[in-house]
Motif scaffolding. Structure first.
Motif, PDB file in Angstrom:
ATOM      1  N   UNK A  72       0.850  -1.192   0.000  1.00  0.00           N
ATOM      2  CA  UNK A  72       0.000   0.000   0.000  1.00  0.00           C
ATOM      3  C   UNK A  72       0.885   1.240   0.000  1.00  0.00           C
ATOM      4  N   UNK A  73       0.417   2.268  -0.668  1.00  0.00           N
ATOM      5  CA  UNK A  73       1.120   3.546  -0.654  1.00  0.00           C
ATOM      6  C   UNK A  73       0.678   4.363   0.547  1.00  0.00           C
ATOM      7  N   UNK A  74       1.657   4.997   1.187  1.00  0.00           N
ATOM      8  CA  UNK A  74       1.386   5.876   2.329  1.00  0.00           C
ATOM      9  C   UNK A  74       1.621   7.305   1.876  1.00  0.00           C
ATOM     10  N   UNK A  75       0.550   8.006   1.537  1.00  0.00           N
ATOM     11  CA  UNK A  75       0.684   9.366   1.014  1.00  0.00           C
ATOM     12  C   UNK A  75       1.264  10.321   2.046  1.00  0.00           C
ATOM     13  N   UNK A  76       0.897  10.133   3.315  1.00  0.00           N
ATOM     14  CA  UNK A  76       1.399  11.028   4.356  1.00  0.00           C
ATOM     15  C   UNK A  76       2.910  10.903   4.506  1.00  0.00           C
ATOM     16  N   UNK A  77       3.419   9.650   4.552  1.00  0.00           N
ATOM     17  CA  UNK A  77       4.859   9.446   4.687  1.00  0.00           C
ATOM     18  C   UNK A  77       5.594   9.955   3.455  1.00  0.00           C
ATOM     19  N   UNK A  78       5.010   9.740   2.259  1.00  0.00           N
ATOM     20  CA  UNK A  78       5.647  10.225   1.043  1.00  0.00           C
ATOM     21  C   UNK A  78       5.711  11.744   1.021  1.00  0.00           C
ATOM     22  N   UNK A  79       4.657  12.401   1.482  1.00  0.00           N
ATOM     23  CA  UNK A  79       4.652  13.864   1.521  1.00  0.00           C
ATOM     24  C   UNK A  79       5.681  14.399   2.504  1.00  0.00           C
ATOM     25  N   UNK A  80       5.813  13.747   3.658  1.00  0.00           N
ATOM     26  CA  UNK A  80       6.806  14.175   4.642  1.00  0.00           C
ATOM     27  C   UNK A  80       8.224  14.028   4.090  1.00  0.00           C
ATOM     28  N   UNK A  81       8.500  12.930   3.374  1.00  0.00           N
ATOM     29  CA  UNK A  81       9.818  12.742   2.771  1.00  0.00           C
ATOM     30  C   UNK A  81      10.087  13.804   1.707  1.00  0.00           C
ATOM     31  N   UNK A  82       9.061  14.132   0.940  1.00  0.00           N
ATOM     32  CA  UNK A  82       9.225  15.139  -0.112  1.00  0.00           C
ATOM     33  C   UNK A  82       9.541  16.508   0.489  1.00  0.00           C
ATOM     34  N   UNK A  83       8.803  16.912   1.543  1.00  0.00           N
ATOM     35  CA  UNK A  83       9.053  18.203   2.178  1.00  0.00           C
ATOM     36  C   UNK A  83      10.424  18.226   2.841  1.00  0.00           C
ATOM     37  N   UNK A  84      10.837  17.109   3.451  1.00  0.00           N
ATOM     38  CA  UNK A  84      12.158  17.048   4.074  1.00  0.00           C
ATOM     39  C   UNK A  84      13.255  17.175   3.029  1.00  0.00           C
ATOM     40  N   UNK A  85      13.047  16.577   1.842  1.00  0.00           N
ATOM     41  CA  UNK A  85      14.038  16.679   0.777  1.00  0.00           C
ATOM     42  C   UNK A  85      14.163  18.113   0.290  1.00  0.00           C
ATOM     43  N   UNK A  86      13.026  18.814   0.152  1.00  0.00           N
ATOM     44  CA  UNK A  86      13.068  20.203  -0.280  1.00  0.00           C
ATOM     45  C   UNK A  86      13.792  21.080   0.735  1.00  0.00           C
ATOM     46  N   UNK A  87      13.555  20.817   2.029  1.00  0.00           N
ATOM     47  CA  UNK A  87      14.215  21.607   3.065  1.00  0.00           C
ATOM     48  C   UNK A  87      15.717  21.381   3.052  1.00  0.00           C
ATOM     49  N   UNK A  88      16.145  20.130   2.887  1.00  0.00           N
ATOM     50  CA  UNK A  88      17.576  19.838   2.842  1.00  0.00           C
ATOM     51  C   UNK A  88      18.220  20.446   1.604  1.00  0.00           C
ATOM     52  N   UNK A  89      17.503  20.424   0.473  1.00  0.00           N
ATOM     53  CA  UNK A  89      18.055  20.993  -0.745  1.00  0.00           C
ATOM     54  C   UNK A  89      18.231  22.504  -0.614  1.00  0.00           C
ATOM     55  N   UNK A  90      17.257  23.179  -0.026  1.00  0.00           N
ATOM     56  CA  UNK A  90      17.372  24.626   0.168  1.00  0.00           C
ATOM     57  C   UNK A  90      18.504  24.962   1.132  1.00  0.00           C
ATOM     58  N   UNK A  91      18.650  24.151   2.177  1.00  0.00           N
ATOM     59  CA  UNK A  91      19.722  24.391   3.149  1.00  0.00           C
ATOM     60  C   UNK A  91      21.085  24.177   2.518  1.00  0.00           C
ATOM     61  N   UNK A  92      21.202  23.155   1.663  1.00  0.00           N
ATOM     62  CA  UNK A  92      22.483  22.879   1.008  1.00  0.00           C
ATOM     63  C   UNK A  92      22.836  23.975   0.014  1.00  0.00           C
ATOM     64  N   UNK A  93      21.843  24.490  -0.724  1.00  0.00           N
ATOM     65  CA  UNK A  93      22.106  25.544  -1.692  1.00  0.00           C
ATOM     66  C   UNK A  93      22.560  26.826  -1.007  1.00  0.00           C
ATOM     67  N   UNK A  94      22.105  27.039   0.242  1.00  0.00           N
ATOM     68  CA  UNK A  94      22.474  28.250   0.965  1.00  0.00           C
ATOM     69  C   UNK A  94      23.860  28.172   1.594  1.00  0.00           C
ATOM     70  N   UNK A  95      24.470  26.997   1.592  1.00  0.00           N
ATOM     71  CA  UNK A  95      25.793  26.840   2.192  1.00  0.00           C
ATOM     72  C   UNK A  95      26.854  27.498   1.328  1.00  0.00           C
ATOM     73  N   UNK A  96      27.941  27.882   1.967  1.00  0.00           N
ATOM     74  CA  UNK A  96      29.090  28.395   1.240  1.00  0.00           C
ATOM     75  C   UNK A  96      29.898  27.241   0.673  1.00  0.00           C
TER      76      UNK A  96
END
Length: 278
Positions: A72-96
């Motif tokens: 079964x697909x868990x939409x809630x868990x997939x959405x949380x992983x997607x938002x966490x990935x976006x947050x990490x990507x933004x944080x990495x782009x802001x690094x020097x």
């Protein structure tokens, strides 16, 4: 938009809950691009699983020896992983650049340890984060057994065939192949001559006449600027049947280290078969 794969990797994939589960070897194409998914399963894999998908029910069913398995697909868990990935990507782009370099560095730091005070070239590396007692015992053990290590070709003056002998499993129907002699530049010729002389002195190889199989050497530039001498055994490999039980995969070797406090890597000298050198 077209995306060019940077390579491929074969991984075992297990789906379902025990005992209704199936495991298959899946070939994945590796691409360098942003995506909401870590991996995509294509139709060939679904067909090999004999899977039936339902987009409406967000589930996949497949046949197993223990009955019908279901995922079964868990939409809630997939959405949380997607938002966490976006947050990490933004944080990495802001690094020097310096901060990104620190993130890219390996987790474990190694330090050089001299094993012979009279010969500074005889050194190795151990984990810098080891506990004091473990590090001290490990260094003392290595220094006590330096005579076991081979630092040069002269330290390995051949092995007695009664100890170990490797035989090639060549198909009797295969016709011997003598590769046409290649011409190398003067720099590579000098490196080949030096390396062959070292192997002959250490009794790793011997000169033969009228060989049935003849393979050219291949010179590869190392990171330190020196040459590494390899042998083109393409024709010989084709004449040997494939091993039905190859060496364990790297993921199995890594998993086998779980639960152990220390992991040792041994760097061994390469060898050339005695009857394959020209």
């Amino acid at each position: 938009m077209k995306v060019q794969p940077v390579g491929s990797v074969s991984l075992p994939v297990t789906v379902g809950a025990y005992p209704q589960q199936v495991t298959k070897e899946v070939n994945f194409l590796v691409v360098d691009c942003s995506s909401s998914y870590n991996a995509l399963i294509g139709r060939p894999t679904l067909n090999s699983w004999k899977a039936v998908t339902s987009a409406y029910h967000l589930s996949v069913k497949f046949s197993t020896e223990q009955g019908v398995g279901q995922v079964h697909e868990d939409q809630l868990a997939a959405r949380e992983c997607y938002l966490a990935m976006l947050a990490m990507d933004e944080q990495f782009q802001a690094m020097s650049i310096e901060e990104k370099r620190v993130v890219a560095e390996p987790a474990e730091v190694l330090e050089d340890v001299s094993l012979d005070e009279t010969n500074p070239e005889r050194c190795t590396r151990i984990g810098a984060d080891l506990e004091g007692k473990i590090k001290e015992d490990l260094v003392q053990f290595l220094r006590k057994n330096t005579d076991v290590c081979a630092w040069t070709h002269e330290d390995m003056p051949g092995l007695d065939p009664s100890v170990i002998t490797h035989c090639l499993n060549v198909c009797p129907s295969s016709k011997p192949v003598r590769q046409k002699k290649r011409v190398f530049a003067s720099e590579r010729d000098d490196a080949i001559r030096d390396e062959v002389q070292k192997l002959i002195t250490a009794k790793f190889i011997r000169e033969v006449y009228y060989p049935d199989w003849l393979a050219n050497v291949v010179m590869v530039k190392k990171a330190n600027g020196k040459w590494r001498m390899c042998v083109d055994f393409t024709d010989l490999n084709k004449a040997c049947p494939k091993d039905s039980y190859p060496l364990p995969r790297i993921n199995q070797l890594v998993d086998s280290t779980a639960g152990h406090r220390l992991l040792s890597f041994t760097n061994a000298f390469f060898r050339i078969q005695p009857n394959k050198d020209e």
